[in-house]
Design an enzyme around this catalytic site. Structure first.
Site, short mmCIF file in Angstrom:
data_model
loop_
_atom_site.label_atom_id
_atom_site.label_comp_id
_atom_site.label_asym_id
_atom_site.label_seq_id
_atom_site.Cartn_x
_atom_site.Cartn_y
_atom_site.Cartn_z
N HIS A 97 -2.13 -10.04 11.34
CA HIS A 97 -1.60 -9.13 11.14
C HIS A 97 -1.63 -8.10 12.20
CE1 HIS A 97 -1.28 -4.96 9.68
NE2 HIS A 97 -2.48 -4.65 10.42
N CYS A 157 -3.23 -2.82 4.34
CA CYS A 157 -2.27 -4.38 4.84
C CYS A 157 -2.48 -5.91 4.28
CB CYS A 157 -2.52 -4.34 6.41
SG CYS A 157 -2.24 -2.51 6.95
N GLU A 192 1.14 -1.25 0.11
CA GLU A 192 -0.07 0.01 0.10
C GLU A 192 0.90 1.43 0.38
OE1 GLU A 192 -1.40 1.49 4.11
OE2 GLU A 192 -1.64 -0.68 4.85
N1 CAA Z 1 1.40 2.15 30.81
C1 CAA Z 1 0.91 1.68 30.30
N2 CAA Z 1 -0.57 1.39 29.29
C2 CAA Z 1 -0.60 2.82 28.90
C3 CAA Z 1 -0.22 4.05 29.70
C4 CAA Z 1 1.30 3.94 30.24
N3 CAA Z 1 1.60 4.76 30.22
N4 CAA Z 1 -0.73 5.11 29.31
C5 CAA Z 1 -1.73 4.99 27.71
N5 CAA Z 1 -1.77 3.71 28.06
C6 CAA Z 1 -2.42 2.90 27.45
C7 CAA Z 1 -4.04 2.99 27.33
O1 CAA Z 1 -5.12 2.14 28.27
C8 CAA Z 1 -4.39 2.05 26.15
O2 CAA Z 1 -4.79 0.55 26.31
P1 CAA Z 1 -5.97 0.28 26.06
O3 CAA Z 1 -6.59 -0.09 24.19
O4 CAA Z 1 -5.48 -1.31 26.43
O5 CAA Z 1 -6.89 0.55 27.13
C9 CAA Z 1 -3.35 2.50 24.89
O6 CAA Z 1 -1.83 2.53 25.82
C10 CAA Z 1 -3.42 2.97 24.11
O7 CAA Z 1 -3.35 4.37 24.42
P2 CAA Z 1 -5.08 5.35 23.98
O8 CAA Z 1 -5.92 4.01 23.92
O9 CAA Z 1 -4.67 6.70 24.10
O10 CAA Z 1 -4.41 5.01 22.08
P3 CAA Z 1 -4.23 6.68 21.72
O11 CAA Z 1 -4.83 8.17 21.00
O12 CAA Z 1 -2.37 6.65 22.45
O13 CAA Z 1 -4.08 5.37 20.32
C11 CAA Z 1 -4.04 4.05 18.48
C12 CAA Z 1 -3.62 4.55 19.72
C13 CAA Z 1 -5.21 4.25 18.11
C14 CAA Z 1 -3.53 2.39 17.96
C15 CAA Z 1 -3.28 5.22 17.41
O14 CAA Z 1 -1.72 4.46 17.81
C16 CAA Z 1 -3.41 4.28 16.30
O15 CAA Z 1 -4.00 5.95 15.80
N6 CAA Z 1 -2.80 4.07 15.29
C17 CAA Z 1 -3.10 3.54 13.86
C18 CAA Z 1 -3.74 2.90 13.49
C19 CAA Z 1 -4.09 1.07 13.71
O16 CAA Z 1 -2.66 1.18 14.39
N7 CAA Z 1 -5.38 0.47 14.11
C20 CAA Z 1 -5.23 -0.68 14.48
C21 CAA Z 1 -5.81 -1.62 13.70
S1 CAA Z 1 -6.22 -1.05 11.63
C22 CAA Z 1 -5.18 -1.47 10.79
O17 CAA Z 1 -4.71 -2.59 11.73
C23 CAA Z 1 -5.07 -1.40 10.16
C24 CAA Z 1 -2.96 -0.92 10.71
O18 CAA Z 1 -2.34 -1.57 9.99
C25 CAA Z 1 -2.78 0.30 10.10
#
Ligand code: CAA
Length: 458
Positions: A252, A117, A83
């Site tokens: 994945h 992906c 992609e």
């Molecule tokens: N210590 C331990 N854990 C902590 C922490 C700390 N100090 N602070 C936060 N966390 C945890 C949170 O509790 C959360 O865990 P849970 O979901 O289990 O509650 C985790 O860290 C992530 O934190 P946030 O929920 O605050 O998330 P974020 O706003 O940082 O965003 C994300 C995370 C949505 C994955 C973002 O990184 C993102 O958009 N990534 C790209 C999209 C993606 O990867 N999507 C996955 C499915 S899509 C797919 O698979 C296709 C692809 O390859 C992209």
């Protein structure tokens, strides 16, 4: 038809530099543990401007051909899943012909496949379908998948990565694609997409993407179980299929924590479809969720936590080893699942793997997803195809450890440079080619007509 079509050999490529996620947490001023614990990521590989999707794929194909020592004319189909689009018309596959055409082999079917992906899996299915069809001419197929996963500054950036995997597909393979056992779920979603052709970055709705992934997983797993149970019934076996029937499970991997949650999700699927006696005896800690509907639980943190706890042993046995490369290198989109496969092989002996069934879940946003399985051959003797495949990926930890650690400042500077050079013409990428691994192809020049020229580091 040829027997036991599947994966005969593999090659994994990742860039020679990475940023440490602990350093990145400090640099981004987020709480310690957010990336390392919360996302489950320790290091993230990234490419300088000297590498693009063509160079990544050139490297991995060249290395696979060198490793297997096959003649260039033994390949009759070459599929690319990616992609990382740098040209809306000219396929990466056409650039890879550079490697084959010198030997006179231009008779190679296949072209690029794109949907987030998922393109690598679509390519693998295409290759196997070709081999099991009347079009097959007796030669091998090669599947190449790779991507450069980059995000703008913000919460998605630590889920980047870069890499490529090439796989040789043929009959009598040590990893056989099980026939009739593929299930697919596709739907129209805007969870992650790349409408902006002037930028390398996707538009992402992170929370929606996680729900889409889990919904696709539920749907594919339900269908897979129906298909295998039907096959079993015809063979006189009448019992439900559960995760116990998969010795290993790979996914994945957008980030590693997502995978641990996904295995937990599969166990939750098994729990909801079990009889109440089985629910009581086998799924301790989940009893409170009896009667819930899968689709009502995507954001239920209690289900999440309980299922993670209940499935921890299973995760350690079936899945954890497969996350080695993803933990240390990050998301590589189309090649992520196949990097997980290589990691699994790298952390088990041929004897441990022989005869097992590996479940695989492939997800591409937008969305396209499949659940399928690989049957590992029984023969694990020294010199067997399985033993050769396993030993060929055993150097992954050593190769990962030999990469150069870069500071978050250097990483950010290179990301800025990638923005600056994206779609630029008439330039030679800056940087020292000696910082690439030996044998790596790199972008030497882009001329005024966007034509790209590549060279190989000795
Ligand atoms: N210590 C331990 N854990 C902590 C922490 C700390 N100090 N602070 C936060 N966390 C945890 C949170 O509790 C959360 O865990 P849970 O979901 O289990 O509650 C985790 O860290 C992530 O934190 P946030 O929920 O605050 O998330 P974020 O706003 O940082 O965003 C994300 C995370 C949505 C994955 C973002 O990184 C993102 O958009 N990534 C790209 C999209 C993606 O990867 N999507 C996955 C499915 S899509 C797919 O698979 C296709 C692809 O390859 C992209």
């Amino acid at each position: 038809w040829p027997k036991d079509v599947g994966i005969l050999a593999m090659e994994v490529y990742f860039p020679a530099q990475y940023v440490d996620q602990t350093d990145l947490e400090k640099y981004n001023n987020v709480e310690a543990g957010k990336y390392t614990e919360g996302l489950g990521q320790t290091h993230m590989g990234f490419c300088s401007v000297q590498e693009d999707i063509n160079s990544l794929c050139l490297t991995v194909v060249q290395k696979l051909m060198e490793r297997t020592q096959l003649p260039w004319d033994s390949v009759g189909r070459l599929e690319v899943g990616t992609e990382t689009i740098i040209d809306k018309s000219k396929a990466v596959k056409t650039v890879l012909m550079e490697l084959f055409q010198d030997s006179g082999n231009t008779d190679i079917e296949g072209i690029d496949t794109t949907n987030a992906c998922y393109g690598g899996t679509a390519s693998l299915f295409n290759a196997a379908n070709w081999m099991e069809s009347s079009s097959w001419d007796g030669r091998y197929a090669m599947v190449v998948c790779g991507d450069i996963a980059v995000y703008p500054n913000g919460n998605a950036r630590p889920t980047g990565g870069a890499g490529a995997v090439a796989m040789l597909v043929g009959p009598k393979a040590p990893l056989v694609l099980e026939r009739g056992l593929r299930s697919t779920h596709m739907e129209n979603a805007y969870d992650f997409y790349k409408p902006n052709v002037a930028s390398e970055y996707p538009l992402v709705d992170g929370k929606l993407s996680i729900q889409c992934y889990l919904r696709a997983l539920d749907r594919c797993y339900t269908l897979y179980r129906q298909k295998i149970q039907k096959q079993w019934k015809q063979a006189g076996i009448d019992r439900p299929f559960t995760l116990d029937d998969l010795q290993f499970m790979i996914f994945h991997t957008p980030f590693c924590k997502m995978v641990q949650k996904s295995l937990a999700r599969l166990m939750f699927n098994d729990f909801l479809s079990a009889s109440s006696d089985t629910q009581n005896s086998l799924y301790k800690g989940l009893e409170a969720f009896r009667g819930l509907k899968l689709e009502d639980t995507y954001t239920n943190k209690d289900v999440d936590k309980a299922a993670l706890k209940a499935s921890l042993d299973m995760f350690n046995k079936k899945t954890k080893a497969s996350l080695y490369l993803s933990t240390h290198n990050g998301n590589t989109y189309t090649s992520s699942l196949y990097g997980c496969l290589a990691s699994l092989l790298c952390h088990h002996s041929a004897q441990d793997l022989a005869g097992s069934r590996i479940g695989a879940f492939s997800y591409g946003s937008g969305l396209a997803a499949s659940f399928f399985s690989l049957r590992v051959s029984q023969d694990a003797s020294p010199g067997s195809p399985l033993e050769k495949l396993v030993s060929s990926v055993s150097d992954l930890p050593k190769r990962l450890a030999s990469r150069k650690r870069m500071s978050p400042e250097e990483f950010t500077e290179i990301m800025d440079q990638r923005e600056q050079f994206f779609h630029k013409v008439n330039f030679s990428p800056p940087g020292d080619t000696n910082s690439l691994f030996p044998g790596t192809w790199y972008l030497e020049r882009v001329d005024e007509l966007y034509r790209r020229k590549y060279a190989r580091r000795p």
